[in-house]
Each structure stands twice: as structure tokens, then as C-alpha cells.
Enzyme design. Structure first.
Site, PDB file in Angstrom:
ATOM      1  CE  LYS A 112      70.254 -10.199 -57.441  1.00  0.00           C
ATOM      2  NZ  LYS A 112      70.501  -8.821 -56.943  1.00  0.00           N
TER       3      LYS A 112
HETATM    4  C1  LIG Z   1      71.252  -8.433 -55.863  1.00  0.00           C
HETATM    5  C2  LIG Z   1      71.697  -7.013 -55.805  1.00  0.00           C
HETATM    6  C3  LIG Z   1      72.809  -6.612 -55.022  1.00  0.00           C
HETATM    7  C4  LIG Z   1      73.568  -7.572 -54.129  1.00  0.00           C
HETATM    8  O1  LIG Z   1      74.335  -8.495 -54.867  1.00  0.00           O
HETATM    9  P1  LIG Z   1      74.912  -9.822 -54.168  1.00  0.00           P
HETATM   10  O2  LIG Z   1      75.506 -10.635 -55.257  1.00  0.00           O
HETATM   11  O3  LIG Z   1      73.720 -10.487 -53.528  1.00  0.00           O
HETATM   12  O4  LIG Z   1      75.921  -9.395 -53.147  1.00  0.00           O
HETATM   13  C5  LIG Z   1      73.199  -5.285 -55.082  1.00  0.00           C
HETATM   14  N1  LIG Z   1      72.528  -4.383 -55.835  1.00  0.00           N
HETATM   15  C6  LIG Z   1      71.458  -4.728 -56.588  1.00  0.00           C
HETATM   16  C7  LIG Z   1      70.757  -3.682 -57.382  1.00  0.00           C
HETATM   17  C8  LIG Z   1      71.003  -6.051 -56.603  1.00  0.00           C
HETATM   18  O5  LIG Z   1      69.929  -6.388 -57.361  1.00  0.00           O
END
Ligand SMILES: *Cc1c(COP(=O)(O)O)cnc(C)c1O
Length: 469
Positions: A112
Site C-alpha cells: 500500500k
Molecule cells: C491490502 C492488502 C491486500 C489486498 O489488496 P487489495 O487491493 O485490497 O485487493 C493483500 N495483501 C496485503 C498484505 C494487503 O495489505
């Protein structure tokens, strides 16, 4: 570039407008009015570009009219110059076919950061231009909150109130939020579950006392700018593996369908992607939707992959809109019916449009742990459980022949294993250490307020402490 809402009735906006708006006013999500497309020659010419330069090349058509090329380049160099690896998103080979794309070299150790670090700078740029301030109110089960706080800490025009369910996020996740000391950061530990915290946030966006006092903003992946930033690493990795001469497949640990939708966007832009694997844990609404057309929500079961414990995936609406022929009125009707009954069937056009590129698979906890063990024993890689869900799906579909043996298959490594040390230790018998660059996370002082579980207490705290009230 103009952006239109998936539900057809909100006004079209430019990039600056959609970045600050988050959700469209008709309840829909913004998507570009058309997909920009690169020719094979243009893609070939991207080979060898440093990540910040590649990022600017990929994002330029999306921000056109809102940022000049020089402004965009200055931003991407500032943001990606600070990551913990020179390649920003390095590829690691596991065996002849399988690769990991490490997306966790940002400040909070999950993918993220790649988008939120940019979003923080975009907010600051656009707010300065408009001489406005923005108050972000969000709820987090862990990764989004820490990445968002790191992205906006210290910014002058942005203030953030992040709600987490008290006692229900991991120690690493909580400390990554509560040890950030900046006057514009407010951590609220709320009695109750993540859903309770999320409900407070949603209510605040419709509370006239709040919206008449504060200019509210959103940082979850309904914000288009986040998806745009994630398109870049699909190009970066495919170029390294031989694109555009060679096709590449991806397995993506999926929750809100943001990260894997960015792969769909890359394909729409001309990147030759063989297949996108939507990997879910046992909360498998997306697997059921993509394999049987049945999109119905039925409660969330907590797992060792909390960032994927999601009941309804907001960004799936973007795919249904695009694959279903971009009919906003029909989409609004379909989503109204879904919100009432928590179930819907995909139309034929939606199902066919999705199956052209997507395949899905689910992993239970035993399969996830086995994927961690395989990565450790066969390739010497310690991976996090979310990545393990993706790797299980990748290996299952390669073994089944869904992805041909000659096609490189890249699993997105969405978090650093040290973010989820207990689950990793149970699976492979060793406890991953935090990388040095996060510093002395467990020595720093925490700062957060505890708030009773009711809505009024939360709202009053936010209104009482917002500097721009
Ligand atoms: C947010 C997250 C996901 C999921 O990603 P999306 O874009 O919501 O599908 C998967 N793995 C981790 C470690 C995350 O923080």
C-alpha cells in the site's frame, strides 16, 4: 484525462478532481473515460528506465491536464527515491516458472505504500493549488492505516484521524500507526470490531454537522490515484521478464480487488498479460463470482491474512462496469439490488469480459502454510501469509496447466514477513526480523486515544480536535 462514474450520474472530473473526491457523488467509483494505450514500440522503449522515470511515463496520460510532465517527474522521484530498495519493486526468482514481485520496500512494509506515498504528495500539491485543507477520516484493520499515516504525517494541509479496533490489530501494525509523532496525525482506538469503526466512518461522511465543518477525504482504494500508481509495477516486472515480446502471468492476493484491477488496467494499456489470478483466502466471494458468476456476501471469517478478510470488494464494481459495456444506469441498478439483497449474478457480458483475463483460486490456512514452507525449503525465501495465498494459487494453476509452463508466473509479495511474524513462525519455524529501516519500532513511545464504542463519542472527538474546524 476525464473520469466518469461507474453509476453514470455524477459529473465527469479531471484527475485533480477525482483525487480529492474519492467516491463519486452518485455512490459510484471513478474510472478513466477511455484507456490510454501504448504500442509495442512504446513499451519496448521503456526498457531500462529507472522506476521513477517509468512511473512518470505510465502515469502521464492519466494525469494529463492536472500535472505537467515535469511536476509528475518531480513527484515520482521524491516518492520512489525513498524506498528501501533501488529497484523499488524487485523481482526474485523461485524456480524455472515462479517469481515473487516484492512490493514491501516502502516505510510500512506492505504494497500500500507504493500508492499511498504518492497520494499524500498529490493531496498536498492539489490542496496548495486550491488553498484548501483536507481532513481524512478512515478505519483500518491494519495495513491501510499505517501506510496512510506514514504518507501524510507532517503535511501542512492534510490532517488524518485513523480509527482502529482496539486490541484487534497486530503489535507491528499498531505501532506503525501510534509511534508516528506529528501534529496532524490522530490515532483512535475504538471499542468494538473493524466493522464498527468502519460504520462510524461511513456515518461521518453523511453527518451534516461533520460535512459542513470539515472537507473530508478518503484514502482507501476507491481512490483512483491509488490504482493508477499500482499499474506501474506490472509494467516494471513484465519489462524485466521480456515484454512486449513475451507474455507474463500474475497471481495477486486479493481483498478489495484494487491491486489486481491495476493489472487489468495494465493489460488494457497494451501490456501483454497472459492471465491474472485472483487469489483469495477462505473469504472467497471473488472466487465464487469469477468461477460461478455468484457474487453473494455471507459474513467474514478471521484468518492469518487479515488484509484479505473482506466481505464486499469495492473495486469489483470497476471491472463489472468496464467488462459489462460501461452502462452506468444499468450498473447503478445492479448495485442498488446488490446492496438490498447482498447477492447478485453477473451478466453474460460481465462474466465473459472477466473470464477473458481473470482466473481465480482460493487457499485455506493449511494450503497457505504449505506455500510458505515450499518457498522456504525450495527457494530459501521467507514470505508473508498474504503472499502465501497468492503463491498457493499460482502453483495450483500452473500445475493444472491453466498457465502454460513457458509463461513466467509472478506472485505479488504484498507484505514483508516481519509484519505477520506469528503466522510465519508457526509455518516455517523461524521468526522474521524487522528490517533495519523501520528503526526501533518497539522502543518508541505510542500515542493514541481510547474512544468508547458509540458513534457520538467518535464524532465529537474528531470535531473537537480537527485543526481546520
Ligand atoms: C491490502 C492488502 C491486500 C489486498 O489488496 P487489495 O487491493 O485490497 O485487493 C493483500 N495483501 C496485503 C498484505 C494487503 O495489505
Amino acid at each position: 484525462m476525464q473520469y466518469v462514474s461507474t453509476r453514470g450520474s455524477a459529473p465527469a472530473l479531471d484527475f485533480e478532481g477525482v483525487t480529492l473526491a474519492g467516491l463519486a457523488s452518485d455512490g459510484g467509483l471513478y474510472v478513466p473515460a477511455e484507456w490510454p494505450r501504448f504500442s509495442p514500440d512504446e513499451i519496448r522503449a521503456m526498457r531500462g528506465l529507472a522506476y521513477p522515470d517509468l512511473a512518470a511515463r505510465i502515469m502521464a496520460p492519466f494525469v494529463a491536464g492536472s500535472l505537467t510532465e515535469d511536476e509528475l517527474l518531480a513527484l515520482t522521484h521524491k516518492v520512489y527515491g525513498d524506498f528501501g530498495h533501488a529497484a523499488v519493486t524487485p523481482l526474485v526468482q523461485l524456480d524455472a516458472q515462479h517469481w515473487l514481485l516484492e512490493l514491501f520496500h516502502g516505510p510500512t512494509l506492505a504494497f500500500k505504500d507504493v500508492a499511498l506515498q504518492l497520494l499524500g504528495r498529490l493531496f498536498e500539491t492539489f490542496l496548495a493549488r486550491r488553498d484548501q485543507r483536507l481532513t481524512i477520516v478512515g478505519a483500518t484493520s491494519g495495513d491501510t492505516g499505517s501506510a496512510a499515516i506514514q504518507a501524510v504525517a507532517g503535511l501542512e494541509r492534510v490532517e488524518i484521524f485513523m480509527l482502529h479496533p482496539k486490541g484487534r490489530v497486530s503489535d507491528v501494525q499498531r505501532r506503525q500507526m501510534t509511534t508516528v509523532r506529528a501534529p496532524n496525525v490522530h490515532n483512535l482506538a475504538i471499542e468494538g470490531s473493524f466493522d464498527d469503526a468502519q460504520a462510524h466512518v461511513k456515518r461521518m461522511f453523511t453527518d451534516s454537522d461533520v460535512i459542513h465543518t470539515l472537507n473530508l477525504g478518503a484514502v482507501n482504494s476507491i481512490n483512483w490515484a491509488r490504482l493508477m500508481a499500482q499499474v506501474v509495477y506490472y509494467f516494471a516486472s513484465a519489462l524485466q521478464l521480456g515484454a512486449p515480446e513475451r507474455t507474463v502471468a500474475y497471481s495477486v492476493p486479493t481483498g478489495n480487488f484494487g491491486d489486481v484491477f491495476a493489472g487489468y488496467v495494465a493489460a488494457k494499456m497494451g501490456l501483454p498479460i497472459e492471465r491474472l489470478i485472483v487469489a483469495t483466502n477462505i473469504n472467497d466471494i471473488l472466487h465464487r463470482a469469477l468461477s460461478a458468476g455468484d457474487y453473494s456476501a455471507d459474513g467474514v471469517t478471521p484468518t492469518i491474512t487479515p488484509s484479505m478478510d473482506i466481505q464486499v470488494s469495492s473495486n469489483f464494481e470497476r471491472l463489472l462496469f468496464d467488462a459489462g459495456g460501461r452502462d452506468g444506469a444499468a450498473m447503478a441498478e445492479q448495485m442498488r439490488a446488490f446492496e438490498a439483497s447482498k447477492a447478485m449474478q453477473l451478466t453474460n457480458a460481465q462474466a465473459q469480459g472477466a473470464s477473458a483475463l481473470f482466473t481465480s483460486a482460493r487457499a485455506d490456512q493449511v494450503e497457505t502454510a504449505r506455500a510458505l514452507q515450499w518457498a522456504y525449503r525450495a527457494a530459501g525465501q521467507v514470505i508473508d501469509p498474504h503472499t502465501g495465498v497468492g503463491l498457493h494459487a499460482a502453483r495450483a494453476l500452473a500445475d493444472a496447466g491453466t498457465v502454460p509452463a513457458g509463461v513466467p508466473l509472478v506472485t505479488l509479495a504484498t507484505a514483508h514477513p516481519a509484519k505477520f511474524p506469528d503466522a510465519v513462525e508457526r509455518a516455517v519455524g523461524m521468526r522474521p526480523a524487522l528490517p533495519a529501516r523501520v528503526g526501533d519500532l518497539f522502543g518508541r513511545e505510542e500515542s493514541f486515544v481510547e474512544i468508547a464504542g458509540d458513534y457520538a463519542a467518535t464524532r465529537d472527538y474528531v470535531l473537537g480536535h480537527a485543526g481546520n474546524a
